[in-house]
Motif scaffolding. Structure first.
Motif, PDB file in Angstrom:
ATOM      1  N   CYS A 181     107.599 -33.210  44.944  1.00 28.99           N
ATOM      2  CA  CYS A 181     108.129 -34.284  44.038  1.00 28.99           C
ATOM      3  C   CYS A 181     108.941 -33.217  43.104  1.00 28.99           C
ATOM      4  O   CYS A 181     108.938 -34.146  41.679  1.00 28.99           O
ATOM      5  N   ALA A 182     110.028 -33.320  43.471  1.00 25.76           N
ATOM      6  CA  ALA A 182     110.857 -32.328  42.908  1.00 25.76           C
ATOM      7  C   ALA A 182     112.204 -33.904  41.839  1.00 25.76           C
ATOM      8  O   ALA A 182     112.581 -33.087  40.827  1.00 25.76           O
ATOM      9  N   TYR A 183     111.595 -35.382  42.315  1.00 26.98           N
ATOM     10  CA  TYR A 183     112.545 -36.145  42.259  1.00 26.98           C
ATOM     11  C   TYR A 183     111.714 -37.164  41.253  1.00 26.98           C
ATOM     12  O   TYR A 183     112.400 -38.166  40.719  1.00 26.98           O
ATOM     13  N   ALA A 184     109.968 -36.770  41.214  1.00 26.53           N
ATOM     14  CA  ALA A 184     109.072 -37.746  40.730  1.00 26.53           C
ATOM     15  C   ALA A 184     108.988 -38.172  39.710  1.00 26.53           C
ATOM     16  O   ALA A 184     109.602 -37.118  38.783  1.00 26.53           O
ATOM     17  N   GLU A 185     108.875 -38.835  39.312  1.00 23.10           N
ATOM     18  CA  GLU A 185     108.841 -40.031  37.303  1.00 23.10           C
ATOM     19  C   GLU A 185     107.166 -38.539  37.089  1.00 23.10           C
ATOM     20  O   GLU A 185     106.486 -39.629  37.958  1.00 23.10           O
ATOM     21  N   LEU A 186     106.875 -38.439  36.820  1.00 22.05           N
ATOM     22  CA  LEU A 186     105.604 -38.130  36.161  1.00 22.05           C
ATOM     23  C   LEU A 186     105.106 -39.669  35.236  1.00 22.05           C
ATOM     24  O   LEU A 186     105.917 -39.747  33.447  1.00 22.05           O
ATOM     25  N   VAL A 187     103.682 -39.561  34.880  1.00 22.63           N
ATOM     26  CA  VAL A 187     103.427 -40.525  33.945  1.00 22.63           C
ATOM     27  C   VAL A 187     102.165 -39.976  33.918  1.00 22.63           C
ATOM     28  O   VAL A 187     100.950 -39.121  34.452  1.00 22.63           O
ATOM     29  N   PHE A 188     102.023 -39.621  32.249  1.00 19.96           N
ATOM     30  CA  PHE A 188     100.646 -38.895  31.585  1.00 19.96           C
ATOM     31  C   PHE A 188      99.421 -40.204  31.153  1.00 19.96           C
ATOM     32  O   PHE A 188      99.805 -40.917  30.465  1.00 19.96           O
ATOM     33  N   GLN A 189      98.160 -40.083  31.749  1.00 18.92           N
ATOM     34  CA  GLN A 189      97.797 -41.623  31.249  1.00 18.92           C
ATOM     35  C   GLN A 189      96.302 -40.287  30.500  1.00 18.92           C
ATOM     36  O   GLN A 189      95.686 -39.304  31.466  1.00 18.92           O
ATOM     37  N   PRO A 190      95.467 -40.834  29.502  1.00 16.51           N
ATOM     38  CA  PRO A 190      94.559 -40.266  29.038  1.00 16.51           C
ATOM     39  C   PRO A 190      93.417 -40.526  29.742  1.00 16.51           C
ATOM     40  O   PRO A 190      92.095 -39.498  29.590  1.00 16.51           O
ATOM     41  N   VAL A 191      92.695 -41.348  30.822  1.00 19.12           N
ATOM     42  CA  VAL A 191      91.981 -41.768  30.861  1.00 19.12           C
ATOM     43  C   VAL A 191      91.055 -41.120  32.397  1.00 19.12           C
ATOM     44  O   VAL A 191      92.399 -40.309  32.893  1.00 19.12           O
ATOM     45  N   LEU A 192      89.921 -40.864  32.281  1.00 21.94           N
ATOM     46  CA  LEU A 192      89.863 -39.435  33.220  1.00 21.94           C
ATOM     47  C   LEU A 192      89.326 -40.597  34.628  1.00 21.94           C
ATOM     48  O   LEU A 192      89.693 -41.616  35.117  1.00 21.94           O
ATOM     49  N   TRP A 193      89.805 -39.631  35.999  1.00 15.37           N
ATOM     50  CA  TRP A 193      89.532 -40.255  37.205  1.00 15.37           C
ATOM     51  C   TRP A 193      88.386 -40.579  37.483  1.00 15.37           C
ATOM     52  O   TRP A 193      88.173 -42.221  37.904  1.00 15.37           O
ATOM     53  N   PRO A 194      87.275 -40.897  37.264  1.00 19.26           N
ATOM     54  CA  PRO A 194      86.301 -41.782  37.784  1.00 19.26           C
ATOM     55  C   PRO A 194      86.489 -43.146  37.078  1.00 19.26           C
ATOM     56  O   PRO A 194      85.791 -43.780  37.544  1.00 19.26           O
ATOM     57  N   ASP A 195      87.027 -43.064  36.055  1.00 24.67           N
ATOM     58  CA  ASP A 195      87.116 -44.367  35.089  1.00 24.67           C
ATOM     59  C   ASP A 195      88.631 -45.334  35.617  1.00 24.67           C
ATOM     60  O   ASP A 195      89.035 -45.943  34.978  1.00 24.67           O
ATOM     61  N   TYR A 196      89.211 -43.865  35.599  1.00 23.56           N
ATOM     62  CA  TYR A 196      90.564 -44.803  36.222  1.00 23.56           C
ATOM     63  C   TYR A 196      90.448 -46.302  37.918  1.00 23.56           C
ATOM     64  O   TYR A 196      89.621 -46.605  38.234  1.00 23.56           O
ATOM     65  N   GLY A 197      90.910 -47.596  37.430  1.00 22.76           N
ATOM     66  CA  GLY A 197      91.463 -48.435  37.626  1.00 22.76           C
ATOM     67  C   GLY A 197      92.468 -49.772  37.855  1.00 22.76           C
ATOM     68  O   GLY A 197      93.565 -48.587  37.653  1.00 22.76           O
TER      69      GLY A 197
END
Length: 194
Positions: free
Chosen positions: A141-157
């Protein structure tokens, strides 16, 4: 997908047991559907220390989907980025000792990682509001774009995923250069996904 890290062994025994159960549930409930959809499942990480029945489940998932080429689903299980780097270094040291010489390039090192042959990571979505990599795919992930979201994994859709993809599409990617690289994926990834 990060399923279980090398650090997760320090969690309480009942929690570790539950996480191992998720692997059994995934293979029992989703493997057939993924196989029919052309998804190749690849599990990254150390097999040592993992219960034998879980290793059997992992091996079966990889064998059953090995011929698929529509999508690559990599599941990091008993995986740590630092452990992967150490394992790659040890493999190169062992090779050098047997051959009596040692030359090292980034390509050789990358080919010694558990992710060898996979395209570089273009985006990491970190759920639950955490803002760290947590020892995940450190080389890849040396050049990966990072996206931070507050959603908990079980609720991710679909909606949070769509939002992450939209944010990714707005990013200007330079890969260390001055000019924006056209397209939304790493230059070395285009042929793998196109």
């Amino acid at each position: 997908i990060f399923g279980f890290s090398t650090e997760n062994w320090s969690r309480p025994a009942d929690e570790v047991s539950d996480l191992m159960g998720l692997v059994r549930t995934f293979v029992g409930g989703d493997l057939k559907r993924l196989d029919q959809a052309g998804v190749r499942v690849r599990v990254l990480g150390r097999r040592s220390g993992v219960p034998a029945d879980i290793v059997d489940v992992i091996d079966r998932a990889e064998r059953q989907t090995a011929h698929n080429d529509k999508f690559l689903l990599q599941v990091a299980f008993n995986y740590g980025g630092r452990a992967d780097l150490v394992d790659a270094a040890q493999a190169l040291i062992d090779k050098a000792a047997s051959e009596g010489r040692f030359d090292l390039t980034e390509e050789m090192f990358g080919n010694s990682l558990s992710t060898a042959g996979s395209p570089p990571v273009d985006m990491i979505i970190r759920t639950s509001g955490e803002q760290r990599l947590s020892n995940f795919l450190l080389w890849d992930c040396a050049y990966a774009e990072l996206v931070f979201q507050p959603v908990l994994w079980p609720d991710y859709g679909a909606e949070p995923l769509k939002a992450a993809l939209e944010e990714f599409s707005r990013r200007e990617r330079r890969f260390g250069g001055r000019e924006v690289v056209e397209g939304s994926v790493s230059p070395s990834t285009e042929s793998a996904v196109g």
